[in-house]
Design a protein around this motif. Structure first.
Motif, PDB file in Angstrom:
ATOM      1  N   GLN A 152      11.682  50.760  -2.480  1.00  0.00           N
ATOM      2  CA  GLN A 152      12.203  49.787  -3.444  1.00  0.00           C
ATOM      3  C   GLN A 152      12.116  48.371  -2.858  1.00  0.00           C
ATOM      4  O   GLN A 152      11.701  47.433  -3.528  1.00  0.00           O
TER       5      GLN A 152
ATOM      6  N   ASP B  46       9.393  53.790  -5.763  1.00  0.00           N
ATOM      7  CA  ASP B  46      10.773  53.384  -6.021  1.00  0.00           C
ATOM      8  C   ASP B  46      10.766  52.008  -6.687  1.00  0.00           C
ATOM      9  O   ASP B  46      10.480  51.014  -6.023  1.00  0.00           O
TER      10      ASP B  46
ATOM     11  N   SER C 275      16.959  56.493  -5.102  1.00  0.00           N
ATOM     12  CA  SER C 275      16.277  56.150  -3.838  1.00  0.00           C
ATOM     13  C   SER C 275      16.572  57.194  -2.775  1.00  0.00           C
ATOM     14  O   SER C 275      15.687  57.537  -1.969  1.00  0.00           O
TER      15      SER C 275
END
Ligand code: ATP
Ligand code: MG
Length: 264
Positions: free
Chosen positions: A91, A168, A44
């Motif tokens: 994410q 992500d 990330s």
């Protein structure tokens, strides 16, 4: 042709926590890349540097041949052009979603880029249809399920049709139908000229979604190869915490463990 990205000995730390530690890689334009690695290996963080949200503290990141630096991004024209070319889907969609309605959320990027009203409406409608969030357009993005949020976040980035897409863990919150639609979308990016970089733990999809993989460990690239090459290297997958150990209890009560690779 310049590489889409080149990272040269990149270091990045959050205060005292080293996240990237001498990371180097090169990603050609049009390649579909999978970033693999255990929790905390730096995936990330790398995506945030590629999206020019953070900048290398040591070493360099080049995007389309030009260095990504804080100073360079202070040039409004350059930053505007970069934001048009590169899109990141986080994410955790809660970090990404901040508008009062799903419609406003998807329209935000086009609005920032100064598109006309009719163009914005048409693009938002198309993106909402593609990610099956049309029925949620008037809802607050914060009061959706995890998978619905993820689909809104995807639509809000894809709406501007960026030539580089940074994803992500795109399938992490998705149900099987939405996962297979996401994989179909990434398959369709093959030979499209679009560069797609996907961080994932899901080895079962990498042959479909990537032409090339980088394996990260402790903030650097420890291996790279085609999905087939990476999947064949059991020792590597074990070292990088990508294969899990399967435990069976036999009828006689003895336990037995072996490494387990997800079938693909
Ligand atoms: N906001 C933050 N503040 C401090 N440390 C952080 C922060 N975000 C990440 N880190 C640390 O940086 C390192 C790399 O984290 P990163 O989120 O890039 O890993 P990752 O590979 O994406 O992991 P995951 O698979 O869990 O998503 C880890 O040691 C992590 O604890
Ligand atoms: Mg991560």
């Amino acid at each position: 042709m310049a590489a889409a990205f080149e990272a040269i000995d990149v270091h990045y730390a959050y205060n005292e926590v080293a996240a990237l530690n001498g990371l180097s890689l090169r990603i050609e334009q049009g390649q579909r890349i999978a970033l693999l690695g255990a929790n905390g290996s730096g995936k990330s963080t790398l995506l945030r540097l590629l999206d020019a949200l953070y900048f290398a503290e040591r070493g360099q990141i080049l995007a389309f041949g030009a260095e990504l630096s804080e100073e360079a991004m202070q040039d409004d024209a350059l930053a505007h052009r970069f934001r048009q070319r590169v899109g990141l889907v986080f994410q955790n969609p809660d970090v990404q979603l901040f508008n009062p309605t799903v419609f406003d959320e998807i329209a935000f990027g086009p609005l920032q880029l100064g598109w006309s009203k009719p163009d914005i409406r048409a693009a938002v409608d198309a993106a909402a249809r593609e990610f099956r969030v049309e029925h949620l357009k008037d809802r607050s993005p914060h009061r959706l399920s995890g998978g619905e949020k993820k689909r809104v976040a995807l639509a809000s980035v894809l709406v501007i049709n960026p030539e580089v897409l940074l994803l992500d863990e795109p399938t992490a919150a998705l149900d099987p139908k939405s996962t297979s639609e996401m994989v179909d979308f990434l398959v369709s990016c093959r030979d499209s000229g679009r560069t797609v970089i996907t961080a994932t733990h899901d080895l079962s999809i990498i042959e479909d979604i990537a032409d090339h993989c980088f394996v990260l460990q402790a903030g650097r690239v420890v291996a790279s190869g085609t999905p087939a090459e990476i999947l064949a290297d059991e020792a590597l997958l074990h070292r990088a915490h990508l294969a899990h150990v399967h435990r069976h209890v036999h009828e006689d009560g003895t336990q037995h463990s072996h490494h387990h690779l997800h079938e693909h």
